[in-house]
Design a protein around this motif. Sequence first.
Motif, PDB file in Angstrom:
ATOM      1  N   VAL A  34       0.776  -1.129  -0.082  1.00 26.71           N
ATOM      2  CA  VAL A  34       0.529   0.094   0.417  1.00 26.71           C
ATOM      3  C   VAL A  34       1.146   1.452  -0.485  1.00 26.71           C
ATOM      4  O   VAL A  34       1.006   2.078   0.853  1.00 26.71           O
ATOM      5  CB  VAL A  34      -0.836  -0.199   1.660  1.00 26.71           C
ATOM      6  N   LEU A  35       2.204   1.303  -0.500  1.00 27.75           N
ATOM      7  CA  LEU A  35       2.899   2.468  -0.354  1.00 27.75           C
ATOM      8  C   LEU A  35       3.687   3.233   0.384  1.00 27.75           C
ATOM      9  O   LEU A  35       3.433   4.164   0.500  1.00 27.75           O
ATOM     10  CB  LEU A  35       1.956   3.420  -1.415  1.00 27.75           C
ATOM     11  N   ASN A  36       3.609   2.114   1.861  1.00 26.71           N
ATOM     12  CA  ASN A  36       3.854   2.483   3.006  1.00 26.71           C
ATOM     13  C   ASN A  36       3.328   3.432   3.328  1.00 26.71           C
ATOM     14  O   ASN A  36       3.518   3.795   4.061  1.00 26.71           O
ATOM     15  CB  ASN A  36       5.110   2.355   3.089  1.00 26.71           C
ATOM     16  N   ALA A  37       1.521   3.185   3.506  1.00 27.08           N
ATOM     17  CA  ALA A  37       1.011   3.591   3.434  1.00 27.08           C
ATOM     18  C   ALA A  37       0.410   4.136   5.495  1.00 27.08           C
ATOM     19  O   ALA A  37       1.167   2.728   5.866  1.00 27.08           O
ATOM     20  CB  ALA A  37      -0.868   3.742   3.440  1.00 27.08           C
ATOM     21  N   ILE A  38       0.705   5.342   6.091  1.00 24.73           N
ATOM     22  CA  ILE A  38       0.446   5.136   8.056  1.00 24.73           C
ATOM     23  C   ILE A  38      -0.237   5.045   7.896  1.00 24.73           C
ATOM     24  O   ILE A  38      -2.127   5.423   7.789  1.00 24.73           O
ATOM     25  CB  ILE A  38       1.206   5.901   8.107  1.00 24.73           C
ATOM     26  N   VAL A  61      22.466   7.300  16.069  1.00 20.44           N
ATOM     27  CA  VAL A  61      21.747   8.321  15.413  1.00 20.44           C
ATOM     28  C   VAL A  61      20.767   7.624  14.235  1.00 20.44           C
ATOM     29  O   VAL A  61      20.804   5.852  15.022  1.00 20.44           O
ATOM     30  CB  VAL A  61      22.823   8.397  14.125  1.00 20.44           C
ATOM     31  N   LEU A  62      19.460   8.273  14.113  1.00 22.66           N
ATOM     32  CA  LEU A  62      18.128   7.486  14.140  1.00 22.66           C
ATOM     33  C   LEU A  62      17.911   7.927  12.367  1.00 22.66           C
ATOM     34  O   LEU A  62      18.934   8.716  11.897  1.00 22.66           O
ATOM     35  CB  LEU A  62      17.017   8.429  14.363  1.00 22.66           C
ATOM     36  N   VAL A  63      18.244   6.687  11.687  1.00 28.94           N
ATOM     37  CA  VAL A  63      17.723   7.131  10.046  1.00 28.94           C
ATOM     38  C   VAL A  63      16.409   6.487   9.499  1.00 28.94           C
ATOM     39  O   VAL A  63      16.463   4.812  10.342  1.00 28.94           O
ATOM     40  CB  VAL A  63      18.978   5.893   9.257  1.00 28.94           C
ATOM     41  N   LEU A  64      15.109   6.923   8.824  1.00 33.20           N
ATOM     42  CA  LEU A  64      14.161   6.785   8.941  1.00 33.20           C
ATOM     43  C   LEU A  64      13.580   6.636   7.259  1.00 33.20           C
ATOM     44  O   LEU A  64      14.157   7.480   6.867  1.00 33.20           O
ATOM     45  CB  LEU A  64      12.652   7.742   9.403  1.00 33.20           C
ATOM     46  N   THR A  65      13.105   5.307   7.030  1.00 33.67           N
ATOM     47  CA  THR A  65      13.340   5.847   5.356  1.00 33.67           C
ATOM     48  C   THR A  65      12.131   4.473   5.188  1.00 33.67           C
ATOM     49  O   THR A  65      11.417   4.220   5.867  1.00 33.67           O
ATOM     50  CB  THR A  65      14.526   4.395   4.726  1.00 33.67           C
ATOM     51  N   GLY A  66      11.670   4.282   3.970  1.00 27.76           N
ATOM     52  CA  GLY A  66      10.627   3.523   3.510  1.00 27.76           C
ATOM     53  C   GLY A  66      10.892   2.032   2.611  1.00 27.76           C
ATOM     54  O   GLY A  66      11.710   2.037   2.434  1.00 27.76           O
ATOM     55  N   ALA A  67      10.273   1.020   2.467  1.00 28.58           N
ATOM     56  CA  ALA A  67      10.363  -0.166   1.720  1.00 28.58           C
ATOM     57  C   ALA A  67      10.271   0.196   0.549  1.00 28.58           C
ATOM     58  O   ALA A  67       9.861   0.656   0.072  1.00 28.58           O
ATOM     59  CB  ALA A  67       9.790  -1.816   2.543  1.00 28.58           C
ATOM     60  N   GLU A  68      10.760  -1.089  -0.283  1.00 21.73           N
ATOM     61  CA  GLU A  68      11.617  -0.923  -1.729  1.00 21.73           C
ATOM     62  C   GLU A  68      10.366   0.003  -2.579  1.00 21.73           C
ATOM     63  O   GLU A  68       9.744   0.421  -3.188  1.00 21.73           O
ATOM     64  CB  GLU A  68       9.595  -1.499  -1.368  1.00 21.73           C
ATOM     65  N   GLY A  69      11.893   1.548  -2.262  1.00 18.64           N
ATOM     66  CA  GLY A  69      11.529   2.170  -3.080  1.00 18.64           C
ATOM     67  C   GLY A  69      11.217   3.419  -3.189  1.00 18.64           C
ATOM     68  O   GLY A  69      10.536   4.168  -3.655  1.00 18.64           O
ATOM     69  N   ARG A  70      10.284   3.433  -2.038  1.00 22.38           N
ATOM     70  CA  ARG A  70       9.001   4.472  -1.729  1.00 22.38           C
ATOM     71  C   ARG A  70       9.040   4.479  -0.258  1.00 22.38           C
ATOM     72  O   ARG A  70       9.087   3.907   1.457  1.00 22.38           O
ATOM     73  CB  ARG A  70       7.082   3.354  -1.227  1.00 22.38           C
ATOM     74  N   PHE A  71       8.493   5.314   0.481  1.00 25.81           N
ATOM     75  CA  PHE A  71       8.676   5.843   1.788  1.00 25.81           C
ATOM     76  C   PHE A  71       6.917   5.757   2.359  1.00 25.81           C
ATOM     77  O   PHE A  71       7.340   4.998   2.996  1.00 25.81           O
ATOM     78  CB  PHE A  71       9.024   7.872   1.110  1.00 25.81           C
ATOM     79  N   THR A  72       6.354   6.838   1.853  1.00 27.36           N
ATOM     80  CA  THR A  72       5.429   6.906   2.281  1.00 27.36           C
ATOM     81  C   THR A  72       3.703   7.658   1.330  1.00 27.36           C
ATOM     82  O   THR A  72       3.665   8.668   0.883  1.00 27.36           O
ATOM     83  CB  THR A  72       5.112   7.090   3.536  1.00 27.36           C
ATOM     84  N   ALA A  73       2.921   6.964   1.050  1.00 31.52           N
ATOM     85  CA  ALA A  73       1.895   7.282   0.504  1.00 31.52           C
ATOM     86  C   ALA A  73       0.860   7.948   1.546  1.00 31.52           C
ATOM     87  O   ALA A  73       0.265   9.118   1.210  1.00 31.52           O
ATOM     88  CB  ALA A  73       1.230   6.305   0.021  1.00 31.52           C
ATOM     89  N   GLY A  74       1.056   8.335   2.506  1.00 32.65           N
ATOM     90  CA  GLY A  74       0.412   9.110   3.660  1.00 32.65           C
ATOM     91  C   GLY A  74       0.126   8.378   4.611  1.00 32.65           C
ATOM     92  O   GLY A  74      -0.456   7.416   4.798  1.00 32.65           O
ATOM     93  N   ASN A  75      -1.106   9.537   5.052  1.00 35.17           N
ATOM     94  CA  ASN A  75      -2.114   8.650   6.324  1.00 35.17           C
ATOM     95  C   ASN A  75      -2.686   7.147   5.920  1.00 35.17           C
ATOM     96  O   ASN A  75      -3.377   7.338   4.560  1.00 35.17           O
ATOM     97  CB  ASN A  75      -2.903   9.101   6.877  1.00 35.17           C
ATOM     98  N   ASP A  76      -3.301   6.199   5.674  1.00 35.40           N
ATOM     99  CA  ASP A  76      -3.946   5.538   5.440  1.00 35.40           C
ATOM    100  C   ASP A  76      -5.123   6.041   5.682  1.00 35.40           C
ATOM    101  O   ASP A  76      -6.096   5.600   6.853  1.00 35.40           O
ATOM    102  CB  ASP A  76      -3.930   4.004   5.708  1.00 35.40           C
ATOM    103  N   LEU A  77      -6.337   6.166   4.336  1.00 37.09           N
ATOM    104  CA  LEU A  77      -7.306   6.620   4.074  1.00 37.09           C
ATOM    105  C   LEU A  77      -8.441   6.012   4.685  1.00 37.09           C
ATOM    106  O   LEU A  77      -9.716   6.343   4.795  1.00 37.09           O
ATOM    107  CB  LEU A  77      -7.659   7.184   2.809  1.00 37.09           C
ATOM    108  N   SER A  78      -9.035   4.563   4.719  1.00 39.49           N
ATOM    109  CA  SER A  78      -9.205   3.498   5.261  1.00 39.49           C
ATOM    110  C   SER A  78      -9.557   3.539   6.707  1.00 39.49           C
ATOM    111  O   SER A  78     -10.636   3.669   7.707  1.00 39.49           O
ATOM    112  CB  SER A  78      -9.242   2.366   5.163  1.00 39.49           C
ATOM    113  N   ASP A  79      -8.277   4.252   7.762  1.00 39.20           N
ATOM    114  CA  ASP A  79      -8.413   5.154   8.500  1.00 39.20           C
ATOM    115  C   ASP A  79      -9.992   5.826   9.237  1.00 39.20           C
ATOM    116  O   ASP A  79      -9.811   6.716   9.836  1.00 39.20           O
ATOM    117  CB  ASP A  79      -7.369   5.436   9.761  1.00 39.20           C
TER     118      ASP A  79
END
Length: 262
Positions: A34-38, A61-79
């Motif tokens: 789901v494009l790393n939707a949150i 140090v902290l590093v924050l990233t997203g899986a499989e070449g996508r960061f995130t599509a933002g909030n999961d709209l179903s929520d």
Amino acid sequence: MPANMNSRGQTMYQDITYSIDNGIAVITINRPKVLNAIRIQTYDDLIDALNSSDQNDEVKVLVLTGAEGRFTAGNDLSDLLPPSDIRELKKRVGGIFEAFARLSKPLIIAQEGVAIGIGANMLLHADIAYAGKSIRYSLPFAKIGVTSEGACSVLLAEAIGPKRANELLYTGRFFSAEEAEKWGLLTAMVDDGQALETAMNTARELLKNSQDSIRAIKKLGKAEGHEARVNKAVELEMEMFGNLLDTPETQARINHVLKGGK
């Protein structure tokens, strides 16, 4: 909440992966289908990982990233639709930005592909940020009929100027890594696929320096009352977000997007 511990004593999560690599905590949003939707679970995982990392002396140090070449599509709209409990979502949104504001250690963000909504807003809370040159950013809150979040309502204008911030928030248009770099939201735009490697290289450079000094510099760089200010802004945003979410127009807009509309 975290699921369990692995054989190395590290926390296992449902929606993110987490590892500690020689003092560097790598947090990866991991919902690639789901494009790393949150969703709410993702927020719980991220909040725990951020807070645990800040309290763990092994992590520098902290590093924050997203899986499989996508960061995130933002909030999961179903929520955002019944029967979801918007009160729980509001708590999680407040919780993650409270964790960002409280973080005492350097946070490096590595982005590829897309960074929508909260994914773009996270740049306002990173100490250092890299993105692949083809990434697409958007702050589409007005498109779906809600407000901005993550203290974006105050921090974005301060970062890039009020007129530019208004244009991005009012239109919800896509913007590029080149624009984000020009405006100072990114440390640097890099070749596609190189954001995480670049972030890790920078993190290793930070490990060579005094960690007490870095944390002191970070603390001094924040405006007085930064944490309280972020929390207050997010609280107001979430109140207005919830009010708008209850309207028929916003519900119709969200349903339209979920059905494949633009």
